[in-house]
Enzyme design. Structure first.
Site, PDB file in Angstrom:
ATOM      1  N   LEU A 156       0.442  -0.916   0.072  1.00  0.00           N
ATOM      2  CA  LEU A 156      -0.180  -0.183  -0.234  1.00  0.00           C
ATOM      3  C   LEU A 156       0.630   0.994   0.060  1.00  0.00           C
ATOM      4  CD1 LEU A 156      -2.517  -1.058   2.676  1.00  0.00           C
ATOM      5  CD2 LEU A 156      -2.982  -0.876   0.434  1.00  0.00           C
ATOM      6  N   GLY A 157       2.284   1.256   0.892  1.00  0.00           N
ATOM      7  CA  GLY A 157       2.803   2.095   0.451  1.00  0.00           C
ATOM      8  C   GLY A 157       4.091   2.015   1.417  1.00  0.00           C
ATOM      9  N   GLY A 193       6.999   3.547   4.163  1.00  0.00           N
ATOM     10  CA  GLY A 193       7.524   5.228   4.943  1.00  0.00           C
ATOM     11  C   GLY A 193       8.561   5.024   5.109  1.00  0.00           C
ATOM     12  N   GLY A 201       9.015   1.460   6.892  1.00  0.00           N
ATOM     13  CA  GLY A 201       8.328   0.440   6.913  1.00  0.00           C
ATOM     14  C   GLY A 201       7.802   0.816   5.642  1.00  0.00           C
ATOM     15  N   VAL A 202       7.578  -1.230   5.137  1.00  0.00           N
ATOM     16  CA  VAL A 202       6.321  -0.652   4.289  1.00  0.00           C
ATOM     17  C   VAL A 202       4.569  -1.783   4.997  1.00  0.00           C
ATOM     18  CG1 VAL A 202       5.815  -1.775   2.131  1.00  0.00           C
ATOM     19  CG2 VAL A 202       8.731  -1.548   2.433  1.00  0.00           C
ATOM     20  N   LYS A 224       1.845  -3.754   8.468  1.00  0.00           N
ATOM     21  CA  LYS A 224       3.118  -2.852   8.967  1.00  0.00           C
ATOM     22  C   LYS A 224       4.509  -3.415   9.325  1.00  0.00           C
ATOM     23  CE  LYS A 224       5.171   1.578  10.401  1.00  0.00           C
ATOM     24  NZ  LYS A 224       5.179   2.114  11.461  1.00  0.00           N
ATOM     25  N   ASP A 279       5.095  13.583  13.689  1.00  0.00           N
ATOM     26  CA  ASP A 279       4.738  13.547  12.133  1.00  0.00           C
ATOM     27  C   ASP A 279       3.823  13.571  11.410  1.00  0.00           C
ATOM     28  OD1 ASP A 279       6.729  13.657   9.682  1.00  0.00           O
ATOM     29  OD2 ASP A 279       6.375  11.310   9.959  1.00  0.00           O
TER      30      ASP A 279
END
Length: 912
Positions: free
Chosen positions: A586-587, A589, A592-593, A607, A708
């Protein structure tokens, strides 16, 4: 076709004629209102058709005839004001002070540009029901000495967010002190003297940091204004304080950092020691403390023109100097109780024994007994009591004391009786000597027994836990030894078992393989986070039981995770994500992924934290993240459903959000394929995010800081409702063993200046980032865009520059937004909020709860779809008293930078 083409050039001309006609009509309306006023107040002597030439009437430039100012001050006029006065919609100043006008004040609700309103010294008999409605540009309101019937300050004054001065002394204002004034953070001058106000000063007034002059003196009501005056401590710009002739109580707060020049608190019920923060103020020119109940040393002020503090107080000496040690100690005891007025009435002078102070018994000029039972005391028990070495009996029972019993009281050499029964004390009862009879029942101690120490006391609640002799002690001792031995053996067995398991599982976890040995299945398990915390995870979830649950297709994902004691092995996650397939990503960062997974027919987000970035602190950070997230449950925060650890692997399972990220909806439309968000949708999302962060900052059991916050961490569901994600590396605001003392976290562009330069973390860091997000939602631009010229790459800078010019700012707004007049107005309000949130100094930024309240009124006005009346019932039904009080504490809040920025409608400094 040719004929139509010839007609087209006529269209702009016709539109121009229509606009001119409308302007003429409005001008005619203004002229009619002025003529009506001339008839109602004959002494004006106005005659003729050119109303713009009348004395006291100012019209806008260009000859359009719109009246912008009406100045009739100090002309001794009599008569009434016509209702048609309300049609002067372009009026910026209405100055009627110093006349003898009578009758009702007409409605002014249509005067949206009115910046100055002066009604002082007239004989008006009533105010309109919609008084102060619609006056969103008002900066100066003066209405002193009016013989009105009793009236409260209307809540509509909250709309006057630019109000600088509100002066209404002797204006018949009645009722409790208007808490709504706390929303007017631009307010510099407030004068409500000689009215009929009652009650205390709301704590929310501490938000009025721009206040320079506060005059509340001489209330005429029987109860007057009362309670503490702590709120003035936060008014760092305060120069004049007049609150004399009221019933204020408690001590003078710490005034460090203030700029006080005049301080008048005489004729109140104030108590305590005059603080050095007042006596040391170099700016102070006039001070009056008389006729209170101040105690302790007589204050020594520097040479100032006006000084009055002698009469009616209880200073220990007639000249400045220290009090006796005994007096000093007892005043420290009183300080713990907040210097209660009932004690201050007699706790005066420098000798507590002659005449004896209330509750004090002396022997040989030293305190031997203190009896303050049933004195309605609150606060804490002061450790200073340990200085009373002759104290034999201390009775503080049947009050409302909180905190703990100071351990130092166990050192009192003469103490024989300590009675603290029936308070609200917490912690544990210290271990006193056996000779001390401790009465402590009726409190909130951790143990059911409310006493410790003492031998042979007659009260059934005052028995020693360790002084009883005879045969009873031996069986108890044997039992304790047996328990200790058993616990030691148990821990030894557990340690051996863990060591054995670690040796068997030295091989690194391979997430790409679905084959897992029984031993790995036992170790690599997902622990389920329920509503009450983390499950103990003592055993793996049996595969056959998981299959049974999978067959129950009717169960939803929350039931799957929140069933008592339910645990899933890592095989479930491997299967759910197809061995962490690239197709499920999905994405990505910084930590992690995120993969899309399917559990029991329901989508989740898994995650997988990057083991390389976790480093040696990975385990501690991960457990801290879990410890934080398990306590956080809110409608607008992405929920953590479970987690898995093995070696360096860190797996988190979150609820799945099908609507993507806010970033995709704002800046990545081409790649994501989403259609642009409407303004209504953006406002709703902004409110959702604010509510989520508000919960983290003040409504959760502990205060959390995201650090963040950015559009890619704001996820949307299918209805485009927002939830905040990725606060797993949050730093607890108050230090605990699991606080993450790591490098500065965050994303450049969203970092508050003080955080980026010093690393200092407060909730205002999140407020700054939230303001940047609002700017992105308004403009559709990225916070940093290298494709633009150098002077336009930084969104915050260019936004704050353009907002000063309304027309220039209109071109700066996201071109995909289709805005009505009402929509444009609301956008300007949100833009103003964004500007305040990104103020350079943290203290100039609002709290998140005030952002919520300011946006709530806009969203409620627009009534967007998918917002139910009970939308937040789920998050408040289980909210504790602490959270509810914190929620109710927050009122509408706007803030004004004192440096450069003014309002959209009128100049910051009105020159009239």
């Amino acid at each position: 076709m040719g004929r139509d083409a010839r007609r087209l050039p006529l269209l702009p001309f016709l539109l121009l004629l229509l606009a001119a006609a409308a302007g003429v009509a409005e001008s005619a309306t203004d002229a009619e209102a002025i003529h009506d006023l001339a008839r109602s107040v004959p002494a004006l002597g106005w005659d003729g058709d050119n109303v713009c030439g009348f004395e006291g009437v100012t019209c806008e430039r260009g000859g359009a005839g719109k009246v912008t100012e009406l100045n009739l001050a100090d002309r001794g006029l009599s008569g009434t004001l016509p209702d048609s006065l309300s049609s002067l919609t372009s009026l910026t100043a209405l100055q009627l002070q110093g006349n003898a006008l009578t009758g009702a004040v007409p409605s002014l609700a249509r005067m949206g540009s009115l910046a100055r309103l002066a009604l002082d010294g007239n004989a008006f008999t009533s105010l309109p029901p919609d008084f102060l409605h619609g006056l969103t540009s008002l900066q100066y309101l003066t209405m002193e000495n009016l013989p009105l019937p009793p009236w409260p300050v209307p809540d509509a004054i909250a709309n006057c967010s630019s109000l600088d001065t509100f002066s209404a002394s002797n204006a018949s204002i009645s009722g409790p002190f208007p808490a709504v004034l706390a929303t007017l953070v631009s307010l510099r001058n407030l004068r409500l003297s000689y009215n009929n106000l009652t009650g205390g000063l709301p704590p929310e007034l501490s938000s009025l940091i721009a206040m320079e002059s506060l005059q509340l003196n001489n209330q005429r009501s029987d109860d007057k204004l009362s309670g503490p005056i702590d709120v003035i401590a936060s008014m760092k710009s305060l120069k004049l304080l007049w609150i004399q002739s009221n019933k204020f109580t408690g001590p003078i707060p710490d005034l460090n950092g203030t700029q006080l020049e005049a301080f008048n608190v005489r004729d109140n019920m104030l108590t305590g020691v005059v603080p050095p923060s007042l006596t040391g103020l170099m700016s102070l020119k006039n001070v009056s403390l008389s006729n209170n109940n101040f105690q302790g040393p007589k204050p020594a002020f520097a040479a100032i023109p006006g000084q009055d503090e002698d009469s009616g107080n209880g200073f220990c000496l007639n000249t400045p100097g220290p009090c006796s040690p005994l007096t000093t100690t007892l005043l420290q005891v009183a300080e713990g109780f907040g210097y209660p007025y009932e004690l201050a009435k007699t706790w005066k002078g420098n000798d507590p024994c002659s005449p004896a102070w209330v509750g004090i018994v002396c022997t040989s000029s030293d305190v031997s007994m203190i009896n303050l039972s049933r004195k309605n005391l609150s606060g804490r028990i002061s450790p200073a009591l340990a200085n009373l070495t002759r104290l034999a009996r201390l009775d503080l029972s049947n009050n409302n004391l909180t905190g703990v019993i100071p351990d130092v009281l166990t050192t009192l050499p003469s103490l024989t009786v300590l009675n603290v029964a029936n308070n609200r004390l917490t912690g544990e009862v210290p271990k006193f000597k056996p000779s001390v009879n401790v009465l402590a029942q009726g409190n909130l101690f951790g143990q059911s027994s409310g006493s410790s120490g003492g031998g042979g006391g007659s009260d059934g609640d005052s028995s020693s836990s360790d002084s009883a002799g005879g045969g009873k002690s031996k069986p108890n001792t044997g039992m304790i030894i047996g328990i200790i031995v058993a616990v030691i053996i148990l821990f030894a067995c557990i340690a051996l078992l863990v060591h054995h398991r670690k040796k068997k599982n030295v091989e690194k976890f391979r997430p790409v393989s679905t084959k897992t040995s029984p031993a790995e299945s036992e170790m690599m398990k997902i622990q389920v986070v329920g509503a009450n915390g983390i499950s103990n995870g003592s055993s793996a979830f049996p595969t056959e039981l998981y299959s049974h649950v999978s067959a129950a297709n009717s169960s939803n994902i929350s039931e799957l995770f929140e069933s008592h004691g339910m645990q899933l092995s890592v095989e479930v996650l491997l299967k759910a994500t197809n061995n962490f397939s690239e197709d499920c990503i999905l994405g990505r960062g910084g930590f992690g992924v995120v993969f899309k997974g399917n559990l029991n027919g329901k989508l989740v987000a898994v995650k997988r934290c990057d083991s390389g970035t976790m480093g040696t602190k990975g385990q501690e950070e991960f457990l801290a993240e879990i410890d934080v997230l398990r306590k956080v449950r809110h409608r607008h925060l992405v929920a953590l459903l479970g987690y898995c650890t093995h070696g360096n692997e860190r797996l988190l399972v979150y609820e799945y959000m099908s609507g993507g990220t806010l970033r995709e909806h704002l800046c990545d439309l081409q790649q994501s394929g989403f259609i642009p968000l409407t303004w209504t949708q953006r406002m709703t999302i902004a409110l959702d995010v604010a509510r989520g962060i508000e919960y983290l900052h003040g409504l959760a059991q502990e205060t959390f800081i995201h650090r963040d916050l950015k559009p890619s961490n704001i996820l949307l569901d299918q209805d485009l409702r927002a939830k905040v994600s990725d606060f797993g590396l949050v730093k607890l605001a108050k230090d605990t063993d699991k606080s993450l003392m790591t490098r500065i976290a965050g994303t450049f562009g969203y970092l508050a200046p003080e955080y980026a330069t010093t690393g200092k973390v407060t909730t205002k860091v999140d407020v700054y980032a939230y303001g940047v997000i609002l700017m992105e939602m308004i403009t559709g631009r990225k916070v940093l865009d290298d494709s633009l010229p150098d002077d336009e790459t930084h969104l915050v800078t260019i936004f704050r520059r353009n907002i000063l010019d309304k027309e220039k700012f209109r071109k700066f707004v996201d071109p995909t937004l289709e805005l009505s007049a009402e929509g444009w107005t609301s956008l300007l309000e949100v833009a103003d909020l964004a500007r305040h949130c990104t103020a350079r100094e943290p203290y100039q930024r609002p709290d998140m709860c005030h952002c919520v309240n300011r946006l709530s009124s806009l969203v409620d006005q627009w009534k967007p779809t998918n917002i139910d009346e009970d939308d937040y019932e789920g998050e408040t039904s289980e909210m504790g008293l602490h959270q509810q009080l914190e929620k109710w504490r927050c009122d509408d809040f706007t803030i004004s930078d004192s440096d450069t920025f003014g309002s959209f409608n009128v100049p910051r400094k009105y020159n009239g």
